[in-house]
Design a protein around this motif. Structure first.
Motif, mmCIF file in Angstrom:
data_model
loop_
_atom_site.group_PDB
_atom_site.id
_atom_site.type_symbol
_atom_site.label_atom_id
_atom_site.label_comp_id
_atom_site.label_asym_id
_atom_site.label_seq_id
_atom_site.Cartn_x
_atom_site.Cartn_y
_atom_site.Cartn_z
ATOM 1 N N MET A 73 13.677 -92.686 92.882
ATOM 2 C CA MET A 73 14.740 -93.149 93.789
ATOM 3 C C MET A 73 15.955 -92.208 93.732
ATOM 4 O O MET A 73 16.537 -91.860 94.752
ATOM 5 N N PHE A 74 16.318 -91.837 92.500
ATOM 6 C CA PHE A 74 17.452 -90.937 92.350
ATOM 7 C C PHE A 74 17.174 -89.593 93.002
ATOM 8 O O PHE A 74 18.070 -88.988 93.596
ATOM 9 N N GLU A 75 15.927 -89.145 92.881
ATOM 10 C CA GLU A 75 15.572 -87.874 93.495
ATOM 11 C C GLU A 75 15.689 -87.945 95.015
ATOM 12 O O GLU A 75 16.099 -86.983 95.662
ATOM 13 N N LEU A 76 15.337 -89.098 95.570
ATOM 14 C CA LEU A 76 15.444 -89.273 97.014
ATOM 15 C C LEU A 76 16.897 -89.241 97.456
ATOM 16 O O LEU A 76 17.247 -88.616 98.468
ATOM 17 N N VAL A 77 17.744 -89.917 96.700
ATOM 18 C CA VAL A 77 19.181 -89.920 97.011
ATOM 19 C C VAL A 77 19.749 -88.514 96.878
ATOM 20 O O VAL A 77 20.530 -88.057 97.724
ATOM 21 N N LYS A 78 19.346 -87.820 95.834
ATOM 22 C CA LYS A 78 19.826 -86.456 95.606
ATOM 23 C C LYS A 78 19.376 -85.532 96.739
ATOM 24 O O LYS A 78 20.150 -84.672 97.206
ATOM 25 N N ALA A 79 18.153 -85.723 97.210
ATOM 26 C CA ALA A 79 17.645 -84.880 98.287
ATOM 27 C C ALA A 79 18.359 -85.159 99.608
ATOM 28 O O ALA A 79 18.381 -84.306 100.492
ATOM 29 N N GLY A 80 18.938 -86.358 99.739
ATOM 30 C CA GLY A 80 19.628 -86.719 100.985
ATOM 31 C C GLY A 80 20.940 -85.996 101.185
ATOM 32 O O GLY A 80 21.499 -86.021 102.282
ATOM 33 N N GLY A 81 21.474 -85.424 100.142
ATOM 34 C CA GLY A 81 22.681 -84.630 100.296
ATOM 35 C C GLY A 81 23.975 -85.417 100.198
ATOM 36 O O GLY A 81 24.017 -86.560 99.723
ATOM 37 N N LEU A 82 25.023 -84.803 100.678
ATOM 38 C CA LEU A 82 26.389 -85.314 100.499
ATOM 39 C C LEU A 82 26.617 -86.674 101.144
ATOM 40 O O LEU A 82 27.356 -87.496 100.620
ATOM 41 N N MET A 83 25.999 -86.941 102.304
ATOM 42 C CA MET A 83 26.284 -88.175 103.037
ATOM 43 C C MET A 83 25.601 -89.401 102.458
ATOM 44 O O MET A 83 25.900 -90.521 102.879
ATOM 45 N N MET A 84 24.734 -89.219 101.500
ATOM 46 C CA MET A 84 24.065 -90.383 100.913
ATOM 47 C C MET A 84 25.039 -91.271 100.148
ATOM 48 O O MET A 84 24.869 -92.496 100.114
ATOM 49 N N GLY A 85 26.064 -90.682 99.545
ATOM 50 C CA GLY A 85 27.063 -91.475 98.825
ATOM 51 C C GLY A 85 27.778 -92.469 99.727
ATOM 52 O O GLY A 85 27.793 -93.675 99.443
ATOM 53 N N PRO A 86 28.394 -92.012 100.842
ATOM 54 C CA PRO A 86 29.042 -92.957 101.758
ATOM 55 C C PRO A 86 28.083 -93.992 102.334
ATOM 56 O O PRO A 86 28.469 -95.153 102.536
ATOM 57 N N ILE A 87 26.850 -93.590 102.615
ATOM 58 C CA ILE A 87 25.890 -94.539 103.180
ATOM 59 C C ILE A 87 25.550 -95.633 102.170
ATOM 60 O O ILE A 87 25.489 -96.823 102.518
ATOM 61 N N ILE A 88 25.341 -95.249 100.921
ATOM 62 C CA ILE A 88 25.052 -96.244 99.878
ATOM 63 C C ILE A 88 26.251 -97.163 99.671
ATOM 64 O O ILE A 88 26.106 -98.381 99.528
ATOM 65 N N LEU A 89 27.464 -96.589 99.667
ATOM 66 C CA LEU A 89 28.668 -97.404 99.523
ATOM 67 C C LEU A 89 28.789 -98.399 100.674
ATOM 68 O O LEU A 89 29.134 -99.574 100.467
ATOM 69 N N ALA A 90 28.487 -97.946 101.890
ATOM 70 C CA ALA A 90 28.540 -98.834 103.055
ATOM 71 C C ALA A 90 27.533 -99.973 102.916
ATOM 72 O O ALA A 90 27.824 -101.122 103.291
ATOM 73 N N SER A 91 26.360 -99.679 102.361
ATOM 74 C CA SER A 91 25.351 -100.729 102.192
ATOM 75 C C SER A 91 25.806 -101.781 101.189
ATOM 76 O O SER A 91 25.574 -102.981 101.380
ATOM 77 N N ILE A 92 26.477 -101.348 100.125
ATOM 78 C CA ILE A 92 26.966 -102.295 99.113
ATOM 79 C C ILE A 92 28.056 -103.186 99.703
ATOM 80 O O ILE A 92 28.064 -104.410 99.508
ATOM 81 N N ILE A 93 28.976 -102.588 100.449
ATOM 82 C CA ILE A 93 30.056 -103.365 101.075
ATOM 83 C C ILE A 93 29.482 -104.350 102.079
ATOM 84 O O ILE A 93 29.907 -105.515 102.148
ATOM 85 N N ALA A 94 28.512 -103.905 102.880
ATOM 86 C CA ALA A 94 27.907 -104.783 103.885
ATOM 87 C C ALA A 94 27.225 -105.981 103.227
ATOM 88 O O ALA A 94 27.368 -107.126 103.689
ATOM 89 N N ALA A 95 26.493 -105.740 102.151
ATOM 90 C CA ALA A 95 25.823 -106.835 101.445
ATOM 91 C C ALA A 95 26.830 -107.811 100.859
ATOM 92 O O ALA A 95 26.643 -109.037 100.932
ATOM 93 N N ALA A 96 27.910 -107.288 100.288
ATOM 94 C CA ALA A 96 28.939 -108.152 99.698
ATOM 95 C C ALA A 96 29.605 -109.017 100.762
ATOM 96 O O ALA A 96 29.826 -110.218 100.557
ATOM 97 N N ILE A 97 29.917 -108.418 101.911
ATOM 98 C CA ILE A 97 30.548 -109.172 102.992
ATOM 99 C C ILE A 97 29.623 -110.262 103.488
ATOM 100 O O ILE A 97 30.031 -111.421 103.680
ATOM 101 N N PHE A 98 28.365 -109.928 103.711
ATOM 102 C CA PHE A 98 27.423 -110.909 104.248
ATOM 103 C C PHE A 98 27.255 -112.092 103.297
ATOM 104 O O PHE A 98 27.298 -113.258 103.725
ATOM 105 N N LEU A 99 27.083 -111.823 102.011
ATOM 106 C CA LEU A 99 26.884 -112.905 101.050
ATOM 107 C C LEU A 99 28.137 -113.762 100.906
ATOM 108 O O LEU A 99 28.048 -114.998 100.816
ATOM 109 N N GLU A 100 29.309 -113.109 100.897
ATOM 110 C CA GLU A 100 30.563 -113.873 100.772
ATOM 111 C C GLU A 100 30.789 -114.774 101.974
ATOM 112 O O GLU A 100 31.143 -115.946 101.847
#
Length: 210
Positions: A1-28
């Motif tokens: 999984m980490f290798e996949l994220v690493k291969a995705g490059g620089l934009m994978m960080g913001p995308i993962i952060l967006a997914s965490i925020i979206a999940a938190a908002i939906f559950l709350e």
């Protein structure tokens, strides 16, 4: 999984952060917008009983304000029960706007995440293609390993952006529909309260006249 994220490059960080925020908002919001928390079933019965028996006191109104979103709306009407119908309706509508704003909290942010996630994925795609073309420019097409890195980055970020955007959009639409349904129910209960107070006022006036 980490290798996949690493291969995705620089934009994978913001995308993962967006997914965490979206999940938190939906559950709350899913927890906050439970019908039993917004529209307690026993609350309306209790209020109608107070109105019918003319037992409304300031402590009852204060308790309603702390009870639930519906309680705040009903409390606004009861606080102005001795005033004109227009004043009662205006106070209910004003409080209702504040309540709806609170119910909508963070839902707009979820919609924003659904909109920008594919764009972040597209940006990552463009960056990956630029990297691939740079490899072709410097090393030619004779090194497929270096070329594959840029293509992988382009494909992974596109997939990641869509993977975040699709559930976020579904969650946004679902929560928006739930808020709309709750608002309709609160409007119905508020109308019932106004009608009940009108009937009580008419009964009191009839008793005085007789």
């Amino acid at each position: 999984m980490f290798e996949l994220v690493k291969a995705g490059g620089l934009m994978m960080g913001p995308i993962i952060l967006a997914s965490i925020i979206a999940a938190a908002i939906f559950l709350e919001r899913l927890w906050t917008l439970q019908p039993k928390r917004v529209l307690p079933a026993e609350l309306t019965e209790k209020v109608w009983r107070w109105v019918e028996q003319r037992q409304i006191q300031d402590k009852h109104i204060a308790a309603l304000q702390q009870n639930s979103p519906l309680g705040r709306i009903l409390a606004a009407g009861l606080a102005n029960r001795h005033r004109d119908r227009s004043v009662i309706k205006e106070s209910i509508e004003d409080t209702g706007r504040h309540v709806v704003h609170e119910l909508d909290r963070f839902i707009g942010a979820l919609g924003t995440i659904a909109a920008i996630s594919p764009l972040m994925g597209l940006l990552g795609t463009v960056m990956g293609m630029i990297r691939a073309f740079n490899v072709i420019t410097t090393a030619g097409v004779g090194n497929p390993t270096l070329l594959a890195g840029g293509i992988a980055e382009a494909l992974i970020t596109t997939a990641a952006g869509l993977t975040v955007a699709i559930p976020a959009l579904i969650g946004y639409k679902y929560l928006r529909g739930r808020v709309d349904g709750l608002v309709v129910q609160m409007e119905k209960e508020a109308i019932k309260l106004v009608q009940a107070m009108d009937e009580q006022g008419a009964a009191v006036a009839l008793q005085r006249a007789s």
